[in-house]
Design a protein around this motif. Structure first.
Motif, PDB file in Angstrom:
ATOM      1  N   VAL A 163      29.606  18.854  56.786  1.00 16.34           N
ATOM      2  CA  VAL A 163      29.603  17.912  58.226  1.00 16.34           C
ATOM      3  C   VAL A 163      29.108  16.441  57.672  1.00 16.34           C
ATOM      4  N   ILE A 164      30.024  15.578  58.407  1.00 15.30           N
ATOM      5  CA  ILE A 164      29.860  14.162  58.002  1.00 15.30           C
ATOM      6  C   ILE A 164      29.550  13.310  59.444  1.00 15.30           C
ATOM      7  N   LEU A 165      29.372  12.015  59.397  1.00 17.71           N
ATOM      8  CA  LEU A 165      29.448  11.455  60.453  1.00 17.71           C
ATOM      9  C   LEU A 165      30.672  10.419  60.417  1.00 17.71           C
ATOM     10  N   ALA A 166      31.554  10.570  61.679  1.00 16.44           N
ATOM     11  CA  ALA A 166      32.856   9.795  61.532  1.00 16.44           C
ATOM     12  C   ALA A 166      32.751   8.329  61.614  1.00 16.44           C
ATOM     13  N   CYS A 167      31.587   7.927  62.163  1.00 13.20           N
ATOM     14  CA  CYS A 167      31.464   6.516  62.335  1.00 13.20           C
ATOM     15  C   CYS A 167      30.984   5.759  60.947  1.00 13.20           C
ATOM     16  N   GLN A 168      30.428   6.719  59.991  1.00 15.47           N
ATOM     17  CA  GLN A 168      29.984   6.053  58.671  1.00 15.47           C
ATOM     18  C   GLN A 168      30.803   6.610  57.498  1.00 15.47           C
ATOM     19  N   SER A 169      31.956   7.220  57.623  1.00  9.09           N
ATOM     20  CA  SER A 169      32.875   7.717  56.665  1.00  9.09           C
ATOM     21  C   SER A 169      34.123   6.995  56.575  1.00  9.09           C
ATOM     22  N   ARG A 181      28.064   4.291  67.385  1.00 11.32           N
ATOM     23  CA  ARG A 181      28.989   3.724  66.317  1.00 11.32           C
ATOM     24  C   ARG A 181      28.282   3.122  65.007  1.00 11.32           C
ATOM     25  N   VAL A 182      26.965   3.484  64.908  1.00 14.28           N
ATOM     26  CA  VAL A 182      26.085   2.982  63.880  1.00 14.28           C
ATOM     27  C   VAL A 182      25.157   3.878  63.075  1.00 14.28           C
ATOM     28  N   THR A 210      36.307   2.862  59.095  1.00 13.44           N
ATOM     29  CA  THR A 210      35.839   4.311  59.207  1.00 13.44           C
ATOM     30  C   THR A 210      36.838   5.295  60.104  1.00 13.44           C
ATOM     31  N   ILE A 211      36.504   6.431  59.907  1.00 11.48           N
ATOM     32  CA  ILE A 211      37.302   7.486  60.783  1.00 11.48           C
ATOM     33  C   ILE A 211      37.258   7.141  62.385  1.00 11.48           C
ATOM     34  N   LEU A 212      36.079   6.923  62.726  1.00 14.56           N
ATOM     35  CA  LEU A 212      35.814   6.533  64.120  1.00 14.56           C
ATOM     36  C   LEU A 212      36.519   5.369  64.834  1.00 14.56           C
ATOM     37  N   GLN A 213      36.164   4.228  63.894  1.00 17.04           N
ATOM     38  CA  GLN A 213      36.747   3.148  64.291  1.00 17.04           C
ATOM     39  C   GLN A 213      38.363   2.991  64.341  1.00 17.04           C
TER      40      GLN A 213
END
Length: 356
Positions: free
Chosen positions: A85-91, A50-51, A33-36
């Motif tokens: 808009v997206i969620l970085a932790c899920q994308s 993160r979830v 993911t982008i966040l990780q």
């Protein structure tokens, strides 16, 4: 490889990500993911869970495509959905992407993420269900007060825990954490029931974007349970830096037996160079006890502080239910959303990784 090399050097099979307006670039390995990817490269990307449950990592997709791991519609408004808009932790990016996130600043913490072996130095029971874990590291670690590390028994799944002290130097080799015993939790049950000094853990860090923002605004800090750790670290760093800002610390627990670190809080109160107010709040103290302090939940006492909170910066750490209850009260009191910073302590701690 250094941080700048990792950010701008590129990696085989990775998707390039550019985030505006900070104009920050990094690569995302396949299936991550982008966040990780951002966290693994020492970038303090805004997040709290993160979830996919908090919405802190909301980011607008400007260019490119992503694969979304979960349904985001329950967290986003219709307007946000239309805006991309997206969620970085899920994308997971399908290729190069350009994003927009006003909360991502180049002025935030920037430390190399390291992996170290941590030897347990001490286990101190603070309350019936909170342990202070002290470890000695086999590699130096730089972090910012308020950030966290991942801890795991060798070969096991990692959990996230915040540092409870400001860093002892630019390359610390010791660290401490407040850890709450989660009933049925494999790691915390082992820590409370079987762990001994000398046992070893794997540590990775630092991570997180919970840190004291610059400015002159007064501070209102709210902690629940083991969430006291990062709040304490942030305030102790501010004291060491002789930050001349008024501060209020509200600490919510169930009963008087659950209060802890009171000597350290007392020292903060005495040594803070401006005005410092400490308000412990008990939610389940027996009615017939001689407790004369605040009772109930922390959000119920924000209005009773006798302080106009508009113009404050707010910092919250603790269980999501506490944070969810406090956020609308803080906003209604006149604190701008950009001045509210929080870290929700969830039991599920691992980042989302795309399935093969």
């Amino acid at each position: 490889m250094g941080l700048l090399d990792r950010l701008f050097g590129g990696r085989q099979g990775a998707a390039s990500v550019r985030v505006l307006p900070a104009d920050l670039s990094f690569d995302v390995p396949p299936k991550q993911t982008i966040l990780q990817a951002a966290l693994d490269q020492g970038i303090a990307y805004p997040h709290s869970c993160r979830v996919g449950s908090c919405g802190t990592c909301k980011t607008r997709l400007v260019e490119g495509e992503v694969r979304e791991l979960t349904d985001k519609s329950y967290l986003l408004t219709d307007e946000e959905m239309r805006a991309g808009v997206i969620l970085a932790c899920q994308s997971v990016p399908k290729g190069p992407v350009v994003l927009e996130n006003d909360r991502l600043s180049l002025g935030g913490p920037r430390h190399d993420v390291i992996a170290a072996r941590a030897s347990i130095a001490a286990l101190d029971r603070m309350t019936p269900d909170i342990m202070r874990l002290s470890v000695t590291l086999d590699a130096p670690l730089a972090y910012t007060a308020g950030q966290y590390a991942e801890l795991a028994r060798p070969g096991d799944e990692a959990r996230q825990f915040s540092f409870i002290d400001p860093p002892s130097g630019p390359a610390a080799t010791t660290a401490r954490f407040f850890i709450r015993h989660v009933p049925g939790g494999a790691f915390t049950s082992w820590l409370f029931e079987a762990a001994r000094p000398g046992d070893t853990l794997d540590l990775r860090g630092p991570f997180g974007d919970f840190w004291l923002r610059p400015g002159t605004a007064p501070i209102v800090a709210i902690a629940g349970g083991s969430g006291l750790g990062p709040v304490k670290a942030v305030l102790e760093q501010a004291r060491a830096d002789r930050v001349p800002r008024d501060a209020i610390l509200i600490f919510g627990v169930r009963t008087r037996a659950d209060l802890y670190a009171l000597d350290e809080i007392s020292l903060l109160t005495r040594s803070w160079i401006s005005r410092f107010t400490f308000v412990p709040v008990l939610s389940a103290e027996p009615a017939d006890s001689d407790w004369s302090g605040a009772r109930g939940f922390v959000h119920e006492h924000l209005a009773a502080l006798g302080v106009a909170l508009a113009g404050h910066q707010a910092y919250l750490c603790g269980p999501p239910v506490m944070i969810d209850a406090a956020l609308p009260v803080l906003r209604a009191a006149g604190i701008a959303a950009a001045d509210i910073h929080y870290d929700a302590f969830t039991d599920r701690s691992t980042g989302a990784i795309a399935a093969a």
